[in-house]
Structure formats: C-alpha cells, structure tokens
Write an enzyme that holds these catalytic residues in place. Structure first.
Site, short mmCIF file in Angstrom:
data_model
loop_
_atom_site.label_atom_id
_atom_site.label_comp_id
_atom_site.label_asym_id
_atom_site.label_seq_id
_atom_site.Cartn_x
_atom_site.Cartn_y
_atom_site.Cartn_z
CD GLU A 98 20.87 -25.72 64.11
OE1 GLU A 98 21.94 -25.59 64.73
OE2 GLU A 98 19.76 -25.45 64.60
CE LYS A 110 12.20 -29.41 79.26
NZ LYS A 110 12.48 -30.79 78.72
CD GLU A 169 25.21 -22.83 72.90
OE1 GLU A 169 25.56 -23.67 72.06
OE2 GLU A 169 25.49 -22.93 74.11
CB CYS A 207 24.91 -25.06 68.43
SG CYS A 207 26.12 -24.81 69.74
#
Length: 513
Positions: free
Chosen positions: A406, A195, A274, A308
């Site tokens: 973040e 997905k 992750e 990331c």
C-alpha cells in the site's frame, strides 16, 4: 452573481484560514478531558504540509492523561447509557447542526492541517454532519431486539452499550472518519476517548468543542466525549491497554492494527479495524472505457491518493490495454498540483515529509523491478513542501512491490490481464481485501467476478459511492468488523437474551430421595 476568479478565492480562503488558525498558533493545542482543556509535560510539533513549517504545538498525552480520560469516560458512561434514545437522537442532531454551522472553519483548518485540497474538504465536513444525523435517527431503536418464543419460554433479546470506547483515527480526511466512528458509538450509548492522528489533530479539537458544548448545555457529564492527543506508540498503546476501555475502533494501516490486537489481548479488548488496501479496479474490454477511465483517475488521484479505498491497481484487459494506458497517461500529466486552499488544485501536499519520502521511494522500486514510469515519480513544485507528482506505473507485474504494498499516495500501478480467470487471480493475489471495482458490459460476468473477488466491498460500473445503511469494511489484512447501518453497533453493543418461563413445570429433581 459572477463567481470570483480562482486567485480571489484563494486569497479569500487564505485570509479566512489564517483567522481560524490564529488560536491554534497562539498556544499549545490542549487535550479535552471531562470537558476541560488540559496540557501535558510533553508537546510535539504539528507541521504545515505545504512547507513543513511548524503550524502549531500540540500537547502530547501519556499515562496520566489517558488514565484521566478513561476514568472520565467511565463516569460519563454511567449516565449516558441510560439517557433515552429519543433524547440521544436530539443531542446528536444538535451536534450535526453545529458541524454544519462551522463547516467552513472545519474545511479550511483541515485543508491546511492535512494538505488535502479544499475542493474535497468542504464536502468531508458536511459528510461528518450527515454521519451524526444518520446515527441520531438510529438512537431510539438501537436497543431493540427480537422476540424468539418457544412453547415453554418467551425469549427476547436486548442490545446494550458495551462501555467506554477508545477511538483512534487517521490523518487522511480525519474529521469525516472521526465522525464515522464517534457517531454510532454515542448513538449506542457508549462514551468515548478519541486519540486523533498526531499528523493532523486540529479538526478533532473543533469536533471535541462541539460535543462538549452540546453535552454541557444538556446538563450531561462532559466525560461522555474526551480527546487526548499523542503518538500511537505511547498514547495509542496506553489507550488500548487501559482496562476501563472496552473496545478499540481504529482506522489505519494493517501493521498498526496487529499491534493493537496484541496490546488489547490481556484485557480481551474488542477491536473494530478499518485497515489498508491494495484495491483492484478491473476493466474488461466490453466496458464503457471512458467512464472507467474517469473513475480510475478519480479514485486514485483525488484526496492526494491518501484513501484506503483508492483504486491503486488498475487491471486492464490486454485487448484494450494500450489505448487505455495512453488515455490515462495523458490525463495524469494534466492533473494540477498546488496549494491546498486553491480551489483549482487537484492534488495538494502529502501529509508529512516522512510519508512523502516513502511514496517517492516506490519510483526506484518500480524501475528496479522492471515497470515503466509513464509519468511522475518525483517531487512537484520545485521540491518545496511535501508535493509529489501524480505518478503512473505501467507494464507492471503483480509480484512487484508497487503492486503488493500500500503506497497511499497519488500513484497508480497498471497491470495487464488476459481473461476473467486471470483478472480474478491477479486481483486476489495480495494480502489485502478492502474494496474492488469492476467495469464490464456483461451482467453475468459482473456477478461472477464480484462473487469471486476477495474484498469486503465491490462496486460494479461505479466509483466508490457510499450509502450509509450498507456495510463498510474489509477482509484478510484489510480489517475486522463493519461500519455503516446497524452493522457498526456490533462493535459498540452487547447482545443479551432474556428467557421467561411460560408454564409451571418443575425443573428436574436433584437430591430428592
């Protein structure tokens, strides 16, 4: 041969991209389940980040599509798990061949779909092929175990594929990150249901077409690799909850990771995450400051800051702080924001208007908390599309939101520190622990700080340079498990021990009178 001028290259890229995108625009982008394209009752709009016009319509998967895909993956797994490793190796190399053959198409489609500058996307497509080749060569040995003999028994271990895997991938560099999960899962003998992120689904379609063609030509079931589009709250949740899916490999932000853990708990789903990062780059006063500056700039402003492992917190020793910040600001002001297909563009549009608004909101946070905005903080290119100015926050404190959260955009927060202990304290004072970067001329200090910083990966006197055999992943809220090398197989395979008795001794007697 003289290289074409930038304007000619841009025009050439736009013409080619228009042709590659024609088929996506002409019909609803379908799922691919059991090798067959399919639609749903629901669709969603996929936007062009450059101007937020509708790029195409995409089928939105629900319970029926996820169930069909999971069952197709079960059927595919029953055959694929027993395909010899040498044959799996050959097939994965064929997939890599096709990726390389379609690398231009992948790069141009993904650049338009995600807003990432074309200068990075060409390399991302080829890295996807590299991922498949690396794991192709692992396939013949992936089941190998260890021999553990004792006086009475010969113990040996086997690794066996766990079953169908749900793979949920993000919208930043989606093609490369999809191959980073799919290649080891297939090498292990697992089937997959993929997905992709709803904000950048198109390169996943190309990868699905490539895999389906390779498996069909090999007379293997097309259910080995399935693709279902949709939203995380629906298709992603249903995939995570489906009892036929044995594990979920997910790349994304940490809150979503916690939701996936909860959704997979009733079926004891194995998870491989992750997740997010607020990665420190620590620059000591004995470092090569020019190299450190260039690395800091590259790791936060390339890929639109949407990575990331970005160096989103720059911790600079006070004795060189003013000089370093001045150099940073001058360079940030010169970064070119532009159309993603322009070869000279360094920062393109952010992925989605909602994400752009989130990134822009941090300029207000910075001002409220007392940080200085050295440059940026607003919209670029007259506010058209999702273009955001490269932004530099300075004189920040680690307790500020700009240092703790973040942001996932072209935004760098600079924080001063006093000494080694202070740098380590600031670096670790966040919930994340994905990556860290250390710049110093002192080898002993490099080892000490690398040991004490809370991160799954540390680069010393270097930007993020990946070596595929090494482990990739984070600690704390930045992830569970590792990609890379044999480490990825811990998610996709089970360890089995087999013990063979070597002597004729009787077991202890029970029931003997």
């Amino acid at each position: 041969m003289n290289q074409l001028p930038t304007s000619a290259l841009l025009s050439d890229n736009m013409n080619k991209a228009r042709e590659y995108l024609r088929r996506f625009r002409s019909q609803v982008v379908p799922h691919r389940i059991g090798g067959h394209p399919g639609l749903s009752d629901q669709t969603f709009e996929n936007l062009d980040p450059s101007d937020n016009s509708v790029l195409c319509m995409v089928a939105s998967g629900g319970e029926a599509e996820i169930d069909r895909a999971a069952r197709a993956a079960e059927d595919g797994f029953r055959i694929w798990k027993d395909v010899p490793g040498d044959r799996r190796r050959a097939l994965l190399h064929q997939i890599a061949d096709q990726i390389e053959a379609r690398a231009e198409e992948i790069a141009l489609v993904e650049s338009i779909d995600s807003g990432q500058p074309i200068r990075y996307m060409a390399k991302a497509a080829l890295r996807g092929a590299e991922n498949f080749r690396f794991y192709a060569d692992k396939a013949p040995e992936v089941s190998d175990g260890k021999s553990l003999p004792t006086r009475t028994h010969l113990n040996y271990t086997l690794r066996q594929p766990i079953g169908p895997i749900g793979i949920i991938t993000p919208w930043n560099t989606p093609f490369m990150l999809s191959t980073w999960k799919i290649a080891p899962a297939l090498a292990a003998g697992c089937s997959i249901v993929h997905k992709p992120a709803e904000w950048s689904p198109l390169s996943a379609v190309i990868l699905s077409e490539i895999m389906t063609e390779v498996f069909e030509k090999a007379d293997l079931p097309p259910g080995i690799a399935n693709l279902v589009h949709g939203f995380g709250e629906t298709a992603g949740k249903l995939l995570t909850e489906h009892p036929s899916i044995r594990a979920i490999a997910f790349v994304g932000e940490s809150v979503t990771g916690s939701h996936i853990m909860a959704q997979g708990a009733p079926t004891l789903k194995r998870v491989h995450f992750e997740l997010g990062g607020k990665n420190p780059v620590i620059v000591f006063d004995d470092a090569d400051l020019e190299r450190a500056r260039d690395a800091v700039l590259f790791m936060i402003y390339s890929l639109n800051g949407q990575r990331c492992t970005s160096s989103s917190r720059a911790l600079i020793q006070r004795s060189v702080y003013d000089r370093f910040v001045s150099d940073l600001a001058a360079r940030v002001k010169s970064i070119k924001v532009g159309q993603p297909l322009d070869p000279s563009t360094e920062i393109g549009p952010l992925i989605h208007p909602r994400h752009a608004e989130k990134v822009l909101s941090y300029a207000k946070c910075a001002a409220q908390d007392g940080a200085q905005i050295a440059t940026g903080g607003g919209r670029a290119l007259n506010g058209k599309g999702n273009f955001v100015e490269p932004t530099l926050f300075v004189d920040a404190q680690n307790t500020m939101r700009i240092a703790q959260e973040e942001i996932f955009g072209p935004v760098l927060t600079v924080i001063p520190f006093d000494d080694e202990a202070d740098a380590i304290r600031i670096a670790n004072d966040v919930k994340y622990g994905l990556a860290a970067y250390i710049w110093t001329g002192d080898v002993g200090r490099a080892h000490r700080v690398a040991r004490d910083v809370e991160a799954g990966m540390v680069w010393v006197n270097s930007e993020n340079v990946r070596h595929l055999p090494t482990p990739f992943g984070g600690v704390k809220a930045s992830g569970i498990g590792r990609d890379g090398g044999d480490y990825a197989f811990d998610t996709y395979m089970e360890q089995k021990n087999i013990a063979i008795g070597l002597d004729r001794h009787r077991p202890p007697a029970i029931g003997v009178r």
